[in-house]
Design a protein around this motif. Structure first.
Motif, PDB file in Angstrom:
ATOM      1  N   ALA A  87       0.837  -1.209   0.000  1.00 16.85           N
ATOM      2  CA  ALA A  87       0.000   0.000   0.000  1.00 16.85           C
ATOM      3  C   ALA A  87       0.868   1.254   0.000  1.00 16.85           C
ATOM      4  O   ALA A  87       0.559   2.228  -0.697  1.00 16.85           O
ATOM      5  N   ALA A  88       1.965   1.215   0.787  1.00 22.60           N
ATOM      6  CA  ALA A  88       2.871   2.369   0.829  1.00 22.60           C
ATOM      7  C   ALA A  88       3.519   2.584  -0.530  1.00 22.60           C
ATOM      8  O   ALA A  88       3.651   3.727  -0.991  1.00 22.60           O
ATOM      9  N   ASP A  89       3.927   1.473  -1.179  1.00 24.08           N
ATOM     10  CA  ASP A  89       4.531   1.591  -2.512  1.00 24.08           C
ATOM     11  C   ASP A  89       3.515   2.137  -3.514  1.00 24.08           C
ATOM     12  O   ASP A  89       3.849   3.005  -4.337  1.00 24.08           O
ATOM     13  N   THR A  90       2.293   1.617  -3.424  1.00 21.92           N
ATOM     14  CA  THR A  90       1.246   2.094  -4.342  1.00 21.92           C
ATOM     15  C   THR A  90       0.962   3.574  -4.122  1.00 21.92           C
ATOM     16  O   THR A  90       0.826   4.340  -5.075  1.00 21.92           O
ATOM     17  N   LEU A  91       0.892   3.977  -2.832  1.00 25.65           N
ATOM     18  CA  LEU A  91       0.645   5.374  -2.521  1.00 25.65           C
ATOM     19  C   LEU A  91       1.788   6.249  -3.005  1.00 25.65           C
ATOM     20  O   LEU A  91       1.564   7.345  -3.537  1.00 25.65           O
ATOM     21  N   SER A  92       3.021   5.756  -2.839  1.00 26.70           N
ATOM     22  CA  SER A  92       4.178   6.507  -3.300  1.00 26.70           C
ATOM     23  C   SER A  92       4.147   6.670  -4.819  1.00 26.70           C
ATOM     24  O   SER A  92       4.418   7.753  -5.358  1.00 26.70           O
ATOM     25  N   GLN A  93       3.799   5.575  -5.510  1.00 24.79           N
ATOM     26  CA  GLN A  93       3.690   5.642  -6.966  1.00 24.79           C
ATOM     27  C   GLN A  93       2.570   6.583  -7.387  1.00 24.79           C
ATOM     28  O   GLN A  93       2.708   7.331  -8.370  1.00 24.79           O
ATOM     29  N   LEU A  94       1.466   6.535  -6.649  1.00 20.96           N
ATOM     30  CA  LEU A  94       0.342   7.416  -6.962  1.00 20.96           C
ATOM     31  C   LEU A  94       0.730   8.878  -6.761  1.00 20.96           C
ATOM     32  O   LEU A  94       0.396   9.741  -7.587  1.00 20.96           O
ATOM     33  N   ASP A  95       1.431   9.158  -5.664  1.00 20.49           N
ATOM     34  CA  ASP A  95       1.885  10.526  -5.414  1.00 20.49           C
ATOM     35  C   ASP A  95       2.820  11.003  -6.523  1.00 20.49           C
ATOM     36  O   ASP A  95       2.733  12.154  -6.973  1.00 20.49           O
ATOM     37  N   ALA A  96       3.728  10.097  -6.936  1.00 19.52           N
ATOM     38  CA  ALA A  96       4.660  10.451  -8.019  1.00 19.52           C
ATOM     39  C   ALA A  96       3.896  10.713  -9.315  1.00 19.52           C
ATOM     40  O   ALA A  96       4.205  11.667 -10.051  1.00 19.52           O
ATOM     41  N   ALA A  97       2.889   9.869  -9.584  1.00 12.85           N
ATOM     42  CA  ALA A  97       2.086  10.054 -10.798  1.00 12.85           C
ATOM     43  C   ALA A  97       1.299  11.360 -10.739  1.00 12.85           C
ATOM     44  O   ALA A  97       1.185  12.087 -11.736  1.00 12.85           O
ATOM     45  N   ARG A  98       0.758  11.664  -9.561  1.00 10.71           N
ATOM     46  CA  ARG A  98       0.027  12.925  -9.417  1.00 10.71           C
ATOM     47  C   ARG A  98       0.940  14.124  -9.614  1.00 10.71           C
ATOM     48  O   ARG A  98       0.553  15.125 -10.219  1.00 10.71           O
ATOM     49  N   MET A  99       2.169  14.005  -9.096  1.00 14.60           N
ATOM     50  CA  MET A  99       3.117  15.102  -9.261  1.00 14.60           C
ATOM     51  C   MET A  99       3.464  15.297 -10.730  1.00 14.60           C
ATOM     52  O   MET A  99       3.469  16.420 -11.245  1.00 14.60           O
ATOM     53  N   LEU A 100       3.737  14.161 -11.422  1.00 14.55           N
ATOM     54  CA  LEU A 100       4.067  14.268 -12.844  1.00 14.55           C
ATOM     55  C   LEU A 100       2.882  14.776 -13.649  1.00 14.55           C
ATOM     56  O   LEU A 100       3.062  15.532 -14.617  1.00 14.55           O
ATOM     57  N   ALA A 101       1.682  14.364 -13.266  1.00 17.39           N
ATOM     58  CA  ALA A 101       0.486  14.832 -13.972  1.00 17.39           C
ATOM     59  C   ALA A 101       0.145  16.266 -13.611  1.00 17.39           C
ATOM     60  O   ALA A 101      -0.613  16.937 -14.324  1.00 17.39           O
ATOM     61  N   GLY A 102       0.719  16.745 -12.499  1.00 16.31           N
ATOM     62  CA  GLY A 102       0.492  18.129 -12.097  1.00 16.31           C
ATOM     63  C   GLY A 102      -0.849  18.387 -11.463  1.00 16.31           C
ATOM     64  O   GLY A 102      -1.266  19.546 -11.345  1.00 16.31           O
ATOM     65  N   VAL A 103      -1.533  17.335 -11.026  1.00 21.90           N
ATOM     66  CA  VAL A 103      -2.893  17.530 -10.508  1.00 21.90           C
ATOM     67  C   VAL A 103      -2.912  17.945  -9.036  1.00 21.90           C
ATOM     68  O   VAL A 103      -3.980  18.204  -8.484  1.00 21.90           O
TER      69      VAL A 103
END
Length: 236
Positions: A87-103
């Motif tokens: 879950a932590a890895d998924t959340l970290s990946q999600l945060d990274a994706a959100r940052m790259l997406a700029g949302v």
């Protein structure tokens, strides 16, 4: 021997015999009681030993149950730890994706590049050579991306993969928002790495410094807003 003496003799013998029998009977009863008491003690001791053995067996059974439960708990804890890690890895990946997406708005160490028209622009025969154009801003943005910038904005507009950067006269449009010089490019990332990338010999700043004015400042903390617009729309 006279009758009287015989009588006394017989009486003595009878009395002695009676006493002996009584004493013998008493001792016999005493021994019998002692044997009975010993039998009772033996039975009690036997019962007590049986209870102790039964308790030991019960304790052994309970210890085995406890070990089984501990193993089960250990497996559950391992599974929970794995799920928590996943879950932590998924959340970290999600945060990274959100940052790259700029949302999402982000903050962190980074760099601020300010690009302004040259002071020589007004006296130049070709003023277009001394003002900041969208391609100049793109050069800076692309260099920052190549150097590992995690997030970038231009004049407060978050830059994503399909952001619009267009030039109309002396103004630049980013994500449909028009702004004039100075153009402030802010990036989150390692400040030293980003600064070194921009200042490489023959690099971006070296190629632009004769035409426009550029200043670079490393910051311990910068803030970038979230992207505002339609992220699905490809801008020209």
């Amino acid at each position: 021997m006279s009758r009287r003496r015989k009588f006394h003799l017989y009486l003595t013998i009878v009395t002695f015999s009676t006493g002996f029998l009584v004493a013998t009977s008493f001792e016999t009863n005493k021994l019998t009681r002692k044997e009975r008491m010993n039998d009772q003690l033996f039975q009690q001791e036997t019962q007590l030993n049986d209870r102790i053995l039964a308790e030991k067996e019960q304790n052994r059974h309970l210890e085995n149950q406890l070990l089984d439960l501990q193993r089960q708990v250990g497996k559950v804890e391992e599974a929970m730890a794995e799920r928590k890690s996943e879950a932590a890895d998924t959340l970290s990946q999600l945060d990274a994706a959100r940052m790259l997406a700029g949302v999402v708005a982000v903050e962190g160490p980074g760099i601020v590049i300010t690009m302004q028209d040259s002071q020589n622009a007004a006296n130049s025969a070709d003023i277009a050579n001394y003002i900041v154009h969208e391609q100049d801003v793109r050069l800076v943005v692309n260099e920052l991306r190549a150097a590992g910038a995690e997030a970038i904005s231009i004049n407060g507009q978050r830059v994503v993969s399909n952001s619009e950067i267009r030039c109309i006269g002396p103004t630049i449009i980013v994500n449909g928002i028009k702004s004039a010089a100075p153009f402030v490019v802010t990036a989150i990332g390692n400040p030293d790495t980003l600064d070194s990338a921009l200042n490489l010999p023959g690099g971006v700043l070296h190629s632009l410094q004769d035409f426009v004015h550029i200043s670079v400042a490393k910051k311990e903390r910068v803030e970038l807003p979230a992207f505002v617009g339609d992220a699905k729309t490809k801008h020209s």
